[in-house]
Design a protein around this motif. Sequence first.
Motif, PDB file in Angstrom:
ATOM      1  N   HIS B  96      40.029  20.791-119.152  1.00  0.00           N
ATOM      2  CA  HIS B  96      41.147  20.116-118.500  1.00  0.00           C
ATOM      3  C   HIS B  96      42.363  20.279-119.382  1.00  0.00           C
ATOM      4  N   ASP B  98      46.324  20.971-120.208  1.00  0.00           N
ATOM      5  CA  ASP B  98      47.540  20.512-119.540  1.00  0.00           C
ATOM      6  C   ASP B  98      48.319  21.738-119.070  1.00  0.00           C
ATOM      7  N   ASN B  99      48.212  22.060-117.793  1.00  0.00           N
ATOM      8  CA  ASN B  99      48.769  23.310-117.276  1.00  0.00           C
ATOM      9  C   ASN B  99      50.293  23.355-117.290  1.00  0.00           C
ATOM     10  N   GLU B 100      50.913  22.200-117.465  1.00  0.00           N
ATOM     11  CA  GLU B 100      52.376  22.202-117.469  1.00  0.00           C
ATOM     12  C   GLU B 100      52.940  22.504-118.856  1.00  0.00           C
ATOM     13  N   LEU B 101      52.042  22.615-119.847  1.00  0.00           N
ATOM     14  CA  LEU B 101      52.503  22.817-121.220  1.00  0.00           C
ATOM     15  C   LEU B 101      52.004  24.147-121.773  1.00  0.00           C
ATOM     16  N   THR B 102      52.628  24.569-122.876  1.00  0.00           N
ATOM     17  CA  THR B 102      52.194  25.799-123.525  1.00  0.00           C
ATOM     18  C   THR B 102      50.964  25.515-124.394  1.00  0.00           C
ATOM     19  N   GLU B 105      51.931  23.373-127.339  1.00  0.00           N
ATOM     20  CA  GLU B 105      52.266  22.024-126.868  1.00  0.00           C
ATOM     21  C   GLU B 105      51.011  21.239-126.494  1.00  0.00           C
ATOM     22  N   HIS B 108      49.841  19.910-129.635  1.00  0.00           N
ATOM     23  CA  HIS B 108      50.770  18.887-130.117  1.00  0.00           C
ATOM     24  C   HIS B 108      50.548  17.555-129.405  1.00  0.00           C
ATOM     25  N   ILE B 109      50.560  17.610-128.082  1.00  0.00           N
ATOM     26  CA  ILE B 109      50.496  16.338-127.352  1.00  0.00           C
ATOM     27  C   ILE B 109      49.138  15.686-127.538  1.00  0.00           C
ATOM     28  N   TYR B 110      48.118  16.513-127.700  1.00  0.00           N
ATOM     29  CA  TYR B 110      46.794  15.922-127.922  1.00  0.00           C
ATOM     30  C   TYR B 110      46.774  15.155-129.238  1.00  0.00           C
ATOM     31  N   GLN B 141      52.232  29.755-121.532  1.00  0.00           N
ATOM     32  CA  GLN B 141      51.702  28.711-120.657  1.00  0.00           C
ATOM     33  C   GLN B 141      50.190  28.888-120.587  1.00  0.00           C
ATOM     34  N   ARG B 157      41.652  22.047-129.529  1.00  0.00           N
ATOM     35  CA  ARG B 157      42.307  20.779-129.213  1.00  0.00           C
ATOM     36  C   ARG B 157      41.427  19.603-129.606  1.00  0.00           C
TER      37      ARG B 157
END
Lengths: 252, 325, 260
Positions: B96, B98-102, B105, B108-110, B141, B157
């Motif tokens: 899963h 995050d398809n909207e992020l690179t 990223e 990073h967000i994780y 992406q 991740r």
Amino acid sequence: MLRVFRYWVTLYRRTWRGSIVINVLNPLLFLIGIGAGLGALVDDNAPAQIAGVSYAAFFAPGMLAAAAMQNAFLEGSAGVARAAGFGAYRSATPTPLRPEQLAAGHLLFITFRVLIASGAFIVVMAAFGLIGGWWALGALLGATLTGVAFAAPAAAWAVGVRKLRHIDTVFRFVIMPLYMFSGTFFAVSQLPEWIRPVSYLLPLWHGVELCRTLSLGTATITGSSVHIAYLLTLAIGGFLVARVTYRRRLHP
Amino acid sequence: MVSTHPLVEARDLTKVYPARGSTPEFRAVDGIDFALERGESFGLLGPNGAGKSTTMRMIAATSPISGGSLRVLGMDPMKQGPEIRARLGVVTQDDHLDNELTVRENLHIYGRYFGLPRAVIRERATRLLDFAQLQEKAGDQVETLSGGMRRRLTIARSLINEPDILLLDEPTTGLDPQARHILWDRLFQLKQQGVTLILTTHYMDEAEQLCDRLVVVDHGRIVAQGSPQELIHRYATREVLELRFRLDERDTAAEKLRTSVLATGGTDAEGRVELLPDRVLVYTADGEAALATVHAMSLTPLTALVRRATLEDVFLKLTGRSLIE
Amino acid sequence: MTTVAVPAWTRRRALALIERNFMIYRRSVTPLLNALVEPILYLLSIGVGVGMLVGTVPGVDVPYAAYVGPAILATTAMNTAFNQTSFGVFIRMRVEKTYEAILPTPLSVTDIAVGEVTSAMINGLLTSIGFLTLMAVGGLVTSAWVLLALPASLLISYAFAAGGLAVTTYLRDFPDFQYIQLFMLPMYLFATTFYPLSVYPEAVRPLIQALPLYHSIELVREPALGHLSWDLLIPVAYLLAFGSVAMYVATRRMTRAMLR
Ligand SMILES: Nc1ncnc2c1ncn2[C@@H]1O[C@H](COP(=O)(O)OP(=O)(O)O)[C@@H](O)[C@H]1O
Ligand SMILES: [Mg+2]
């Protein structure tokens, strides 16, 4: 072509409950909310200021044409793009049809939908005493023609569209402004002199004028002929382009 | 941190999915016990629907348990979910991302979800991109990644918080052999670094390669446990003779083998003859000798192969079914 | 069967989700600008265009456009926030499965809900600032108290973001969104956006006054027209209560749906 049309009708029978919300209820709500509600304020302030009739009588035929445009555009763009992208055009038919037959069948179906939705709207107009007699039939045809004038060019463009987001953008930046400034809500004659010629070029303005003069009983042969000619040109031109773009997308 | 209790301890762990609409309630995990020590790598092995993912989700504190008890890192997942999750790395069965992020990223967000400072994330992300061999893809992406790359990114991740335990749910299912081997190599590297692994798989070779200890689950119950070697020793023989016959000869041949000297073995594994749709398996200590016996019985297999026993054979013995139908 | 406890949210964790949403927004401001197109068109065509026919609203001594502007501002905050937690969350929940990846992190479902609602509130505030700026440029600002529209837009966004989130937990598929339209569009048209409550017959008024958008419009329009009174506490209380009940329903239902 009729086979394609029947396919879409069958599909429609299964999903009409959802689309009826947008197609019929949406303009009716505007008719009540804006025509009657806001109309009360307008009529209090300047009775019969526009075209010598109540605001509701002025607004309703405008809304009729604008709704025909919106319905026809959405089905002609999103509907066509989805059919082209997810294969409905291929699975629609047991035998391979020529692309122009697919285009014609789908457009026929859209015409049929616009006709139904406009008919429902006109019935309500009549119930409110906003239209009557043979004029109603004229307005019905006028609204349907307005729809086709948008559906055909929309289909010609959308058959090549691969991202539905683009349709959103065109709706927001083309259809919405047309809806707002083609004389639906207020008369173009209220606009400053220098901008009026621009309005006269807008296709929806011709649809609105056609429907409005027909429903108010003020239509003239010359005026209506000009509007009809303009809208027919768009419809036929759109279809001719669609023949090419359909072929290009479906038989690359 | 030095602790005496097991990292994960399940007693009579049960999961019942409640009835929904017309689907009745379903007992996906039916009273399992196991304990996991630090540094171990532990495998849940079983066919589809055995309850592996459900067990993993309960350990990951993302699915409430229905009965029994479960302690993870000494804590109760029903009450201390966030504290437990803070110290786990989880690779779910489906990626899963995050398809909207690179790619970067996503890392990073994780890290931010774990409350890590940006500078720490930046340093770890670079290291993890290296580890996952995704340096070149950092700015892309995630939609553009191949299946194997997505899987590696998901693993990278899950390591962003330097977890105490890494949970991997079918890490290599659906990957081509090459991508699978790259992944095994990465996971083996983690194991060498002392990361505690829990993984589910239905690939026997994967379990043999990566797990110190295994439980075999079927229908929500544990049917066997032990090290891969122990399981093979207990439930299979050292060698297996695989025979293929012409279709019209197969059944008679199998029947003959069943009543032959080959099927009179002493232990319960030894001397078993299994009839599969496409071949006949003879479990034996000495495959070559068994093959000689077959020839002596004047049976003529199309092909004959002597191989080492694998966990596949264990599973077959335990459940009577081949693992991947 | 043990029930799922709904854990309290933590500010730091909910913030991470806001950071995620803004990582995407940072790349392009188009979504925010798009959210402004429709309200501007309505302000021009109905506020200015039809406004020429209306003159002034009875009992209000400002041009019609200045009367409609604050109401459209309220609807802008409403739509921006509502779309993010209805359409946006539905896509993240069902299509993109964004939250599946977040569940194994320390964030709780409540953190996700709070994060989404807060992002939606920020978006609602940003579009409101944009719209208010345009109103000011167009000369439609008649009282400095219009600045209260900004905190008001946060409250409106809160109520509708939470409402959108709660509604989303009931949706099965995309066509269900049409039923939402069935509620949102009439509310937009009838909740005194374009004309005062006095247009309605006495008997209908309580119905209109029960709508959350009615209170949202009151909260922006009254100060914008320079009318300050303690009565404004009614919409404040209404929106707080509406949002909090919706938030409670949303977090409970999301927790139950996501932690299975
Ligand atoms: N959310 C759920 N609701 C109801 N039943 C479920 C749910 N998730 C899994 N199951 C059922 O529980 C059983 C075990 O599933 P799972 O744990 O995913 O098995 P595995 O990972 O071993 O293939 C399956 O029969 C599956 O259909
Ligand atoms: Mg599974």
